[in-house]
Design a protein around this motif. Structure first.
Motif, PDB file in Angstrom:
ATOM      1  N   ALA A 106       3.811   2.416   5.249  1.00  0.00           N
ATOM      2  CA  ALA A 106       5.001   1.612   4.961  1.00  0.00           C
ATOM      3  C   ALA A 106       4.706   0.121   4.938  1.00  0.00           C
ATOM      4  CB  ALA A 106       6.092   1.920   5.991  1.00  0.00           C
ATOM      5  N   VAL A 107       3.908  -0.359   5.868  1.00  0.00           N
ATOM      6  CA  VAL A 107       3.658  -1.807   5.943  1.00  0.00           C
ATOM      7  C   VAL A 107       2.888  -2.314   4.720  1.00  0.00           C
ATOM      8  CG1 VAL A 107       2.515  -3.625   7.265  1.00  0.00           C
ATOM      9  CG2 VAL A 107       3.848  -1.873   8.446  1.00  0.00           C
ATOM     10  N   PRO A 108       1.731  -1.725   4.351  1.00  0.00           N
ATOM     11  CA  PRO A 108       1.042  -2.223   3.140  1.00  0.00           C
ATOM     12  C   PRO A 108       1.871  -2.056   1.872  1.00  0.00           C
ATOM     13  CG  PRO A 108      -0.430  -0.873   4.459  1.00  0.00           C
ATOM     14  CD  PRO A 108       0.940  -0.674   5.011  1.00  0.00           C
ATOM     15  N   HIS A 174       3.736   4.231  -3.998  1.00  0.00           N
ATOM     16  CA  HIS A 174       4.958   3.523  -3.596  1.00  0.00           C
ATOM     17  C   HIS A 174       4.989   2.110  -4.162  1.00  0.00           C
ATOM     18  CE1 HIS A 174       6.872   6.453  -1.070  1.00  0.00           C
ATOM     19  NE2 HIS A 174       5.805   6.615  -0.324  1.00  0.00           N
ATOM     20  N   THR A 175       3.833   1.465  -4.226  1.00  0.00           N
ATOM     21  CA  THR A 175       3.786   0.115  -4.786  1.00  0.00           C
ATOM     22  C   THR A 175       4.139   0.123  -6.261  1.00  0.00           C
ATOM     23  OG1 THR A 175       2.096  -0.513  -3.170  1.00  0.00           O
ATOM     24  CG2 THR A 175       2.338  -1.909  -5.110  1.00  0.00           C
ATOM     25  N   ALA A 176       3.583   1.080  -7.000  1.00  0.00           N
ATOM     26  CA  ALA A 176       3.843   1.144  -8.432  1.00  0.00           C
ATOM     27  C   ALA A 176       5.311   1.395  -8.732  1.00  0.00           C
ATOM     28  CB  ALA A 176       2.976   2.240  -9.061  1.00  0.00           C
ATOM     29  N   PHE A 177       5.937   2.270  -7.970  1.00  0.00           N
ATOM     30  CA  PHE A 177       7.331   2.583  -8.246  1.00  0.00           C
ATOM     31  C   PHE A 177       8.290   1.589  -7.603  1.00  0.00           C
ATOM     32  CE2 PHE A 177       5.871   6.531  -9.915  1.00  0.00           C
ATOM     33  CZ  PHE A 177       6.871   6.947 -10.774  1.00  0.00           C
ATOM     34  N   GLY A 178       7.824   0.771  -6.691  1.00  0.00           N
ATOM     35  CA  GLY A 178       8.682  -0.257  -6.124  1.00  0.00           C
ATOM     36  C   GLY A 178       8.651  -1.561  -6.885  1.00  0.00           C
ATOM     37  N   LEU A 179       7.602  -1.797  -7.686  1.00  0.00           N
ATOM     38  CA  LEU A 179       7.461  -3.073  -8.384  1.00  0.00           C
ATOM     39  C   LEU A 179       8.529  -3.331  -9.450  1.00  0.00           C
ATOM     40  CD1 LEU A 179       3.617  -3.653  -8.766  1.00  0.00           C
ATOM     41  CD2 LEU A 179       5.287  -5.086  -7.579  1.00  0.00           C
ATOM     42  N   PRO A 180       8.912  -2.370 -10.276  1.00  0.00           N
ATOM     43  CA  PRO A 180       9.936  -2.697 -11.289  1.00  0.00           C
ATOM     44  C   PRO A 180      11.227  -3.253 -10.692  1.00  0.00           C
ATOM     45  CG  PRO A 180       8.885  -0.614 -11.830  1.00  0.00           C
ATOM     46  CD  PRO A 180       8.383  -1.003 -10.478  1.00  0.00           C
ATOM     47  N   ILE A 229      13.351  -5.191   3.121  1.00  0.00           N
ATOM     48  CA  ILE A 229      14.080  -4.184   3.895  1.00  0.00           C
ATOM     49  C   ILE A 229      14.287  -2.921   3.062  1.00  0.00           C
ATOM     50  CG2 ILE A 229      16.309  -3.659   4.944  1.00  0.00           C
ATOM     51  CD1 ILE A 229      16.438  -6.554   5.855  1.00  0.00           C
ATOM     52  N   PHE A 230      14.720  -3.086   1.819  1.00  0.00           N
ATOM     53  CA  PHE A 230      14.919  -1.924   0.954  1.00  0.00           C
ATOM     54  C   PHE A 230      13.625  -1.133   0.786  1.00  0.00           C
ATOM     55  CE2 PHE A 230      18.774  -4.059  -0.912  1.00  0.00           C
ATOM     56  CZ  PHE A 230      19.662  -3.074  -0.518  1.00  0.00           C
ATOM     57  N   GLN A 231      12.546  -1.827   0.487  1.00  0.00           N
ATOM     58  CA  GLN A 231      11.276  -1.155   0.245  1.00  0.00           C
ATOM     59  C   GLN A 231      10.775  -0.449   1.506  1.00  0.00           C
ATOM     60  OE1 GLN A 231       9.709  -0.577  -2.460  1.00  0.00           O
ATOM     61  NE2 GLN A 231       7.661   0.041  -1.792  1.00  0.00           N
ATOM     62  N   PHE A 232      10.861  -1.123   2.641  1.00  0.00           N
ATOM     63  CA  PHE A 232      10.382  -0.524   3.884  1.00  0.00           C
ATOM     64  C   PHE A 232      11.183   0.727   4.231  1.00  0.00           C
ATOM     65  CE2 PHE A 232      10.244   0.005   8.480  1.00  0.00           C
ATOM     66  CZ  PHE A 232       8.892  -0.096   8.740  1.00  0.00           C
ATOM     67  N   LEU A 233      12.491   0.662   4.114  1.00  0.00           N
ATOM     68  CA  LEU A 233      13.317   1.834   4.434  1.00  0.00           C
ATOM     69  C   LEU A 233      13.029   2.983   3.472  1.00  0.00           C
ATOM     70  CD1 LEU A 233      16.770   0.189   5.260  1.00  0.00           C
ATOM     71  CD2 LEU A 233      14.989   0.938   6.837  1.00  0.00           C
ATOM     72  N   TRP A 234      12.824   2.660   2.202  1.00  0.00           N
ATOM     73  CA  TRP A 234      12.551   3.725   1.233  1.00  0.00           C
ATOM     74  C   TRP A 234      11.222   4.405   1.540  1.00  0.00           C
ATOM     75  CZ3 TRP A 234       9.433   3.214  -3.671  1.00  0.00           C
ATOM     76  CH2 TRP A 234       9.473   4.397  -4.403  1.00  0.00           C
TER      77      TRP A 234
END
Length: 303
Positions: A106-108, A174-180, A229-234
């Motif tokens: 989650a952190v990275p 997670h990074t790829a799908f969180g970037l957009p 916050i959104f990204q970490f929770l997801w």
């Protein structure tokens, strides 16, 4: 005395303000309505939090007491509450390892999305380069791509390059799908920064990197905090991606709890404290950045 003089007091009497009793009754009615709304909101919040409260109380009940009745028995017999479940849970290497694995994912994944999304958002907002608008439309179009569509092709790709069932593979997914979403959110927020402020910094000799770090990032702090916050929770609460790509020998907490159910059946004495323990970290993160989160949401709503 003339007729006009006699009529003057009557005219003055007709222009007197309404009695204060009417205004007081209106204030009382408004106060009663506001009180009723508050009572309704409190009852709705308690009803919404009832499953969480039941989970918390169940995590402090022994397996024997849980088999005898529901969690509400602790309300009449609070002496039955015990911390033995948490002691056994923290002594379970699978659960503690799963918590550490979840943190390592989650952190990275959150830091990478925030960092790359900030750079890309600034570039799309304030830098001129060929095809900028078309490229931004492509990024926005990626928001509608569901995660399930990419599971099989990404699994084949990760298997070919040796990232399947690794922490790095889960972080990259997670990074790829969180970037957009990150680029879309931060680009729109950064675009609202006054151009005069950036031009003044450029006149003072600030380059793009210094302009980004000294001007844009401080002003975009609320939006960045909301995104984090959104990204970490997801990522913390994700189970699908972790179930497919994570290391089966050291899975995240969501997969570890699911494996506990599959192995031992309905062992609520393990699941209840494990589930509540997995909720503690997101709650701490949310309340730690609550002010920035609310500020970012409100600023985004206004803009």
């Amino acid at each position: 005395m003339s007729a006009a003089a006699q009529a003057r007091p009557e005219a003055r009497a007709g222009t007197r303000p309404a009695p204060r009793s009417g205004a007081r009754a209106g204030r009382l009615a408004a106060g009663a309505a506001a009180g009723a709304v508050r009572v309704f909101l409190v009852l709705a919040a308690l009803f919404w939090l009832m499953p969480t409260l039941g989970l918390l109380i169940s995590s402090f009940l022994s397996p024997t007491d849980l088999n005898k009745g529901g969690w509400w028995q602790a309300l009449t017999a609070p002496t039955r509450l015990t911390a033995d479940n948490y002691e056994r849970l923290l002594a379970n290497d699978t659960i503690t390892g799963a918590l550490l694995s979840t943190v390592a994912i989650a952190v990275p994944a959150t830091l990478l999305v925030v960092a790359l999304g900030s750079f890309a958002g600034y570039a799309f907002a304030w830098l001129e380069f060929p095809g900028r608008d078309w490229l931004f439309l492509v990024v926005v179009g990626l928001l509608v791509v569901p995660v399930q569509v990419a599971l099989i092709p990404v699994s084949e790709l990760f298997g070919a390059i040796g990232l399947f069932e690794t922490t790095a593979g889960v972080v990259l997914f997670h990074t790829a799908f969180g970037l957009p979403f990150a680029v879309f959110l931060l680009r729109n927020f950064f675009a609202e920064i006054p151009r005069e402020l950036l031009e003044a910094a450029r006149l003072d000799g600030a380059g793009e990197l210094r302009l980004f770090t000294r001007v844009v990032l401080p002003l975009g702090g609320p939006a960045i905090a909301s995104l984090g916050i959104f990204q970490f929770l997801w990522v913390w609460n994700d189970m699908l991606v972790a179930l497919v790509f994570a290391d089966s020998a050291n899975p995240p907490i969501t997969v570890a709890l699911q494996q506990q159910v599959r192995q031992f059946g309905n062992n609520i004495d393990v699941l209840a404290p494990g589930a509540f323990l997995s909720m503690v970290v997101p709650l701490v993160v949310f309340f730690a950045f609550q002010r920035q989160f609310v500020t970012g949401v409100m600023a985004g709503a206004v803009k």
